[in-house]
Design an enzyme around this catalytic site. Sequence first.
Site, PDB file in Angstrom:
ATOM      1  CB  SER A  31      -0.870   0.059   1.257  1.00 44.20           C
ATOM      2  OG  SER A  31      -1.508  -1.145   1.488  1.00 44.20           O
ATOM      3  CG  HIS A  62      -8.262   0.502  -8.084  1.00 46.67           C
ATOM      4  ND1 HIS A  62      -7.793   1.214  -9.163  1.00 46.67           N
ATOM      5  CD2 HIS A  62      -9.011   1.357  -7.357  1.00 46.67           C
ATOM      6  CE1 HIS A  62      -8.237   2.448  -9.082  1.00 46.67           C
ATOM      7  NE2 HIS A  62      -8.981   2.573  -8.001  1.00 46.67           N
ATOM      8  CG  HIS A  84      -4.720  -7.719   1.357  1.00 46.76           C
ATOM      9  ND1 HIS A  84      -4.908  -6.801   0.352  1.00 46.76           N
ATOM     10  CD2 HIS A  84      -3.549  -7.401   1.955  1.00 46.76           C
ATOM     11  CE1 HIS A  84      -3.876  -5.956   0.345  1.00 46.76           C
ATOM     12  NE2 HIS A  84      -3.040  -6.298   1.301  1.00 46.76           N
ATOM     13  CE1 TYR A  86      -8.343  -6.061   3.069  1.00 43.84           C
ATOM     14  CE2 TYR A  86      -6.351  -6.716   4.231  1.00 43.84           C
ATOM     15  CZ  TYR A  86      -7.006  -5.894   3.326  1.00 43.84           C
ATOM     16  OH  TYR A  86      -6.314  -4.899   2.692  1.00 43.84           O
ATOM     17  CD  GLU A  87      -8.622  -7.427  -1.269  1.00 49.38           C
ATOM     18  OE1 GLU A  87      -9.197  -6.973  -2.264  1.00 49.38           O
ATOM     19  OE2 GLU A  87      -7.400  -7.623  -1.219  1.00 49.38           O
ATOM     20  CB  ALA A 114       1.712  -0.315   4.785  1.00 48.46           C
ATOM     21  CG  MET A 212      -4.050  -6.671   8.157  1.00 45.57           C
ATOM     22  SD  MET A 212      -5.505  -5.653   7.853  1.00 45.57           S
ATOM     23  CE  MET A 212      -5.542  -4.626   9.324  1.00 45.57           C
ATOM     24  CB  SER A 213       0.030  -8.395   3.150  1.00 41.90           C
ATOM     25  OG  SER A 213       1.124  -7.566   3.513  1.00 41.90           O
ATOM     26  CG  ASN A 236      -0.215   2.119  12.076  1.00 39.47           C
ATOM     27  OD1 ASN A 236      -0.215   1.751  10.887  1.00 39.47           O
ATOM     28  ND2 ASN A 236      -0.575   1.328  13.061  1.00 39.47           N
ATOM     29  CG  HIS A 248      -6.800   2.842   4.692  1.00 38.88           C
ATOM     30  ND1 HIS A 248      -5.794   1.898   4.729  1.00 38.88           N
ATOM     31  CD2 HIS A 248      -7.135   2.978   3.385  1.00 38.88           C
ATOM     32  CE1 HIS A 248      -5.533   1.483   3.499  1.00 38.88           C
ATOM     33  NE2 HIS A 248      -6.327   2.125   2.658  1.00 38.88           N
TER      34      HIS A 248
HETATM   35  N1  HPA Z   1      -2.084  -3.464  12.005  1.00 39.27           N
HETATM   36  C1  HPA Z   1      -2.267  -4.289  10.970  1.00 39.27           C
HETATM   37  N2  HPA Z   1      -2.024  -3.945   9.715  1.00 39.27           N
HETATM   38  C2  HPA Z   1      -1.595  -2.711   9.473  1.00 39.27           C
HETATM   39  C3  HPA Z   1      -1.376  -1.788  10.496  1.00 39.27           C
HETATM   40  C4  HPA Z   1      -1.644  -2.181  11.833  1.00 39.27           C
HETATM   41  O1  HPA Z   1      -1.496  -1.413  12.809  1.00 39.27           O
HETATM   42  N3  HPA Z   1      -0.929  -0.635   9.909  1.00 39.27           N
HETATM   43  C5  HPA Z   1      -0.862  -0.872   8.571  1.00 39.27           C
HETATM   44  N4  HPA Z   1      -1.262  -2.138   8.299  1.00 39.27           N
END
Ligand code: HPA
Length: 276
Positions: A31, A62, A84, A86-87, A114, A212-213, A236, A248
């Site tokens: 991302s 996309h 992903h 989660y999709e 990310a 998440m990847s 973050n 996000h």
């Molecule tokens: N947790 C999970 N996935 C993420 C995060 C997070 O804090 N930040 C960016 N992707």
Amino acid sequence: MDKLYDKLSEAAVSVRSRMPVEPEIAVILGSGLGALTEELVNPIAIPYEEIPHFPVSTVSGHAGRLVFGTLHDKRVMMMEGRPHFYEGYTMRQIGFPVFLMKFLGVKSLLITNACGGINTDFSPGTLMILSDFINLVSDNPLIGVNDDRIGPRFPDMTEPYHRKLIDLAEEVADRLGVSYTKGIYAGFQGPYYETAAEIRSIGLMGADAVGMSTVPETIAANYTGIECFAVACITNMATGIQMVKHSHERVLETARRASVDLSRWISALIGAMPAQ
Ligand code: HPA
């Protein structure tokens, strides 16, 4: 393996008929980290929906693209956009692009993502080389009947991230003056950001970052014998470590800022990798 080999063969025939040269290196762009495709010389893009059996996003509209070209005289393919868990994709579908890389001749895979920082030495913008992973999802792309033509039933995962690629990436970062750290990445299912209690327990497990990847792709690469390297952008601090709620937009913004250094780094790493 549920006709996986046949599906991969069909996808490979289709992609080979359009790709300019056989790629030696593949890159998965996370991302906000997509700018690297702009550096490819003589790029040829193939939308995912034009590749038989390739996982096509039903969520965002996309679908993503495979982009082929050369970078520092290396033959490279890049994935712009990734599926992903989660999709709603199956883990097998998430592994499909990586299995396909093997069919196309790829020898090394560089993954970016990310993610959230758990290690309190980190801060948003930190770049972390993955030294190992923890799979928090009780599923992965290898579940099911095995096809020995693609990989072994019980693949070794002692060194999921290739030692030589890590050493080379460190050398390149030092030469460029890019600062980085190393740590363990935990792959969470999402799509919600973890709870504070989950982050405390994931931290106790030994993870430095959570996202998440990346874990399914790493497993798929090791299974097929592709050398793997991954670098995470800490966008973050994870829940309970940062005291503000997640956004996000902020994740994407931090990734975009960090992508300047990350793109320079990955590009120079590709240049420094031995030709295969
Ligand atoms: N947790 C999970 N996935 C993420 C995060 C997070 O804090 N930040 C960016 N992707």
